[in-house]
Design a protein around this motif. Structure first.
Motif: not given
Length: 245
Positions: A10-16, A18-21, A23-32
């Protein structure tokens, strides 16, 4: 361990989300990290299922290191598949991710259905909450359906962008599964507490906290290694490769 896994996804899903927008590369890290949280949840369920639900009268279920080790391999193996599915096999990426998570899920939940289908005398507690166990299975199937099919927006594009999308329904199903499962574990353990306490195989720090922490460390390491190659441009989406050619 199961509770920690529930908190992690639940925490990592919320984190992803919230912050995935950023940048393009940060988006990948968030969903990783999102994929890692879900895998940790499954590993926590694997540990809990073995110690709380295993058949007590079958020698095969006394080999805790074998069972937990296979569960750990299946769970850690989810990470490279799900992370790389963001760049490869994109046409079937949601089905691939669903199948990847399905393997450790089936491994950890198979114990309950083995007890129900092949009783050994220690399965009475399952019958007391049988409807709830099947509710968990039903909502899990719904979760996979919504996640992989992209219904209803597949048939009404743009109508469910704000509310009612398949991803939102998948989160509703996952929260429902976790809630029912937590209640089930407390109820089922209360019903067979005496039988569990008399067994020689008991949970230890090594087979619970340490194992979950080791799996988490391996998952995070794999995720960051893949992200490093994404950041360096070694791993790029197949669509971008075609454009470059």
């Amino acid at each position: 361990c199961y509770w920690f896994g529930g908190l992690s996804y639940t925490f990592f899903s919320s984190f992803a989300h919230l912050f995935n927008s950023i940048s393009y590369k940060v988006r990948h890290l968030c969903f990783f990290m999102d994929y890692t949280g879900i895998a940790l949840y499954e590993m926590g369920g694997n540990i809990a299922s073995f110690y709380y639900y295993r058949p007590l009268n079958r020698p095969a279920f006394q080999y805790e290191y074998t069972y937990l080790g296979i569960g750990a391999l299946l769970t850690v193996g989810v990470i490279p598949v799900t992370c790389l599915s963001r760049f490869y096999w994109r046409e079937n990426r949601f089905i691939i991710r669903s199948l990847a998570y399905l393997q450790p899920f089936l491994w950890s939940n198979s114990i309950i259905y083995i007890l129900y289908l092949f009783p050994d005398g220690s399965e009475q507690f399952v019958h007391k909450n049988l409807s709830a166990h099947f509710a968990v299975l039903g909502f899990s199937i719904l979760l996979i359906f919504f996640f992989s099919s992209k219904v209803p927006e597949r048939f009404a594009a743009g109508k469910f962008d704000i509310i009612g999308s398949s991803h939102q329904w998948a989160h509703v199903c996952s929260a429902t599964v976790t809630t029912i499962h937590l209640w089930l574990m407390r109820s089922d353990v209360d019903n067979r507490w005496h039988d569990l306490r008399t067994q020689s195989v008991q949970p230890t720090f090594l087979t619970t906290v340490w194992l979950l922490g080791l799996c988490g460390l391996l998952m995070v390491t794999i995720s960051f290694c893949i992200f490093y190659f994404v950041y360096k441009g070694v791993i790029v989406e197949e669509d971008n490769k075609k454009k470059e050619k």
